[in-house]
Design an enzyme around this catalytic site. Structure first.
Site, PDB file in Angstrom:
ATOM      1  CG  MET A  26      -1.879  -1.223   1.304  1.00 40.24           C
ATOM      2  SD  MET A  26      -3.309  -0.859   2.153  1.00 40.24           S
ATOM      3  CE  MET A  26      -2.766  -0.901   3.840  1.00 40.24           C
ATOM      4  N   GLY A  27       2.122   1.407  -0.570  1.00 36.23           N
ATOM      5  CA  GLY A  27       3.015   2.162  -0.466  1.00 36.23           C
ATOM      6  C   GLY A  27       3.686   2.807   0.874  1.00 36.23           C
TER       7      GLY A  27
ATOM      8  N   GLY B 224      11.021  -2.918   5.555  1.00 35.67           N
ATOM      9  CA  GLY B 224      10.397  -4.025   5.542  1.00 35.67           C
ATOM     10  C   GLY B 224       9.754  -4.641   4.158  1.00 35.67           C
ATOM     11  CG  HIS B 225       6.846  -1.927   2.112  1.00 33.64           C
ATOM     12  ND1 HIS B 225       6.735  -1.051   2.841  1.00 33.64           N
ATOM     13  CD2 HIS B 225       5.573  -2.476   2.167  1.00 33.64           C
ATOM     14  CE1 HIS B 225       5.658  -0.572   3.529  1.00 33.64           C
ATOM     15  NE2 HIS B 225       4.651  -1.636   2.983  1.00 33.64           N
TER      16      HIS B 225
ATOM     17  CD  GLN C 162      -5.925  -3.739   2.763  1.00 32.38           C
ATOM     18  OE1 GLN C 162      -6.037  -4.260   1.611  1.00 32.38           O
ATOM     19  NE2 GLN C 162      -5.294  -3.770   3.918  1.00 32.38           N
TER      20      GLN C 162
ATOM     21  CG  ASP D  71       0.645  -7.085   7.737  1.00 30.92           C
ATOM     22  OD1 ASP D  71      -0.212  -6.407   8.411  1.00 30.92           O
ATOM     23  OD2 ASP D  71       1.520  -6.856   7.188  1.00 30.92           O
TER      24      ASP D  71
ATOM     25  CD  GLN E 120      -2.047  -8.560   4.435  1.00 32.48           C
ATOM     26  OE1 GLN E 120      -2.990  -7.632   4.624  1.00 32.48           O
ATOM     27  NE2 GLN E 120      -0.876  -8.562   3.909  1.00 32.48           N
TER      28      GLN E 120
ATOM     29  CB  SER F 101       4.144  -0.308  10.743  1.00 31.95           C
ATOM     30  OG  SER F 101       2.980   0.199  10.251  1.00 31.95           O
TER      31      SER F 101
ATOM     32  NE  ARG G 269      -2.501   1.676   9.816  1.00 32.54           N
ATOM     33  CZ  ARG G 269      -2.840   0.714   8.953  1.00 32.54           C
ATOM     34  NH1 ARG G 269      -1.971  -0.441   9.070  1.00 32.54           N
ATOM     35  NH2 ARG G 269      -4.042   0.258   8.143  1.00 32.54           N
TER      36      ARG G 269
HETATM   37  P1  AMP Z   1       1.524  -3.000   3.429  1.00 32.05           P
HETATM   38  O1  AMP Z   1       1.807  -1.885   2.617  1.00 32.05           O
HETATM   39  O2  AMP Z   1       1.453  -2.728   5.043  1.00 32.05           O
HETATM   40  O3  AMP Z   1       0.262  -3.519   2.975  1.00 32.05           O
HETATM   41  O4  AMP Z   1       2.423  -3.978   3.211  1.00 32.05           O
HETATM   42  C1  AMP Z   1       2.826  -4.798   2.294  1.00 32.05           C
HETATM   43  C2  AMP Z   1       3.380  -6.130   2.597  1.00 32.05           C
HETATM   44  O5  AMP Z   1       4.682  -5.577   3.350  1.00 32.05           O
HETATM   45  C3  AMP Z   1       2.828  -7.029   3.474  1.00 32.05           C
HETATM   46  O6  AMP Z   1       3.181  -8.452   2.790  1.00 32.05           O
HETATM   47  C4  AMP Z   1       3.264  -6.849   4.817  1.00 32.05           C
HETATM   48  O7  AMP Z   1       3.039  -7.997   5.565  1.00 32.05           O
HETATM   49  C5  AMP Z   1       4.873  -6.351   4.387  1.00 32.05           C
HETATM   50  N1  AMP Z   1       5.572  -5.695   5.442  1.00 32.05           N
HETATM   51  C6  AMP Z   1       4.880  -4.779   5.999  1.00 32.05           C
HETATM   52  N2  AMP Z   1       5.766  -4.234   7.070  1.00 32.05           N
HETATM   53  C7  AMP Z   1       6.623  -5.449   7.212  1.00 32.05           C
HETATM   54  C8  AMP Z   1       7.814  -5.659   8.128  1.00 32.05           C
HETATM   55  N3  AMP Z   1       8.257  -4.816   9.167  1.00 32.05           N
HETATM   56  N4  AMP Z   1       8.600  -6.613   7.781  1.00 32.05           N
HETATM   57  C9  AMP Z   1       8.531  -7.426   6.816  1.00 32.05           C
HETATM   58  N5  AMP Z   1       7.387  -7.177   5.955  1.00 32.05           N
HETATM   59  C10 AMP Z   1       6.740  -6.217   6.175  1.00 32.05           C
END
Ligand code: AMP
Length: 281
Positions: free
Chosen positions: A30-31, A36-37, A61, A150, A153, A185, A187
């Site tokens: 979601m950008g 992590g991403h 969502q 997640d 998820q 995150s 957030r």
């Molecule tokens: P999101 O942009 O929050 O929807 O996350 C996109 C992907 O990145 C999802 O598969 C998340 O689980 C993963 N993700 C987000 N934060 C982390 C993190 N700290 N470590 C590993 N993967 C992450």
């Protein structure tokens, strides 16, 4: 890196790569990208010939409109990070492109969708499943990479793939953390300076609780964890639970589940944070 906004041009480009015999990895996001991403992109880079990503803040969502309205957006920085990480294509659709008609799909993930995040965020996982199914149709990946951050998820996506017979391998990736333990995150950027300072309490508490796995009963660990949060005025706890790592149902008898997951969701000011760790008995 190719940037696309339309389904048709995206699928055509990826289809051509696949026709040429190349394997395609996909990372949906979601950008507001962070390390992590990028770790998911790097994992895809290691295993696939072509790495693709999507950036789409999926409105269906979000069960909380203020969370949707305040979701961070950093599209230019995101594109630069993806280029640097060796991504080949990023798909950035608008809502009209993803949802030209009202959404009617309804998924049933049984017990898995009614606990933890599912209990506190009604409709959330249906929204996730709808968007991921559509993205899989557009991106036609051989492998898709999801973070254990997640955790529920990830299990929902595995169930979706099984249920709809989608020919994609789901690759779980470990949680990437800040130096002080806070799970990365998007957030986190919404935390105030003071909130950011106290935020590592979540992971610290999870680690201490996980260490109690071999010496305490499930009930003792859970009540200890809940008390830590309830005695800390900075946080409003939603759940602190030990669950089996298949259907995420509460574990009551330690002997029946050797490997379980300890999961937490808590509000820190106006930001809702989640985290989880492995727990062994
Ligand atoms: P999101 O942009 O929050 O929807 O996350 C996109 C992907 O990145 C999802 O598969 C998340 O689980 C993963 N993700 C987000 N934060 C982390 C993190 N700290 N470590 C590993 N993967 C992450």
């Amino acid at each position: 890196m190719k940037i696309t906004t339309l389904r048709s041009e995206t699928t055509a480009k990826i289809y051509a790569w696949k026709e040429a015999g190349l394997t395609v990895g996909f990372v949906p996001t979601m950008g507001a990208l962070h390390r992590g991403h990028i770790s998911l992109i790097e994992e895809a880079r290691k295993t696939c010939d072509i790495v693709t990503c999507s950036i789409f803040v999926n409105p269906i969502q979000f069960n909380n409109t203020s969370d949707l309205d305040t979701y961070p957006k950093t599209i230019e920085a995101d594109i630069e990070k993806l280029e640097n990480a060796g991504c080949d294509l990023v798909f950035i659709p608008d809502t009209e492109e993803m949802y030209p008609e009202p959404v009617t799909e309804k998924y049933d993930f049984g017990a898995l969708e009614n606990v933890l995040e599912g209990a506190f965020r009604p409709g959330h996982f249906n929204g996730v499943a709808v968007v991921v199914k559509r993205l899989f149709d557009i991106m036609i990946p051989d492998m898709a990479f999801f973070g254990e951050k997640d955790y529920q998820q990830l299990l929902i996506i595995k169930a979706l793939v099984l249920h709809d017979n989608i020919p994609v391998e789901i690759v779980p990736c470990p949680i990437i953390r800040e130096k002080d333990g806070l799970a990365m995150s998007s957030r986190n950027t919404r935390l105030s300076e003071n909130e950011r300072t106290v935020a590592p309490f979540i992971y610290n508490t999870l680690c201490k609780a996980a260490e109690m796995g071999k010496t305490h009963t499930i009930e003792q660990i859970v009540s200890w964890g809940e008390a830590q949060f309830n005695n800390n005025d900075n946080f409003k706890l939603e759940y602190f639970q030990i669950a089996d790592n298949i259907e995420l149902q509460p574990v009551v008898n330690k002997k029946k589940s050797d490997n379980a997951r300890l999961l937490v969701a808590a509000w820190l000011g106006k930001v809702r944070l989640i985290d989880n760790v492995d727990i062994n008995f």
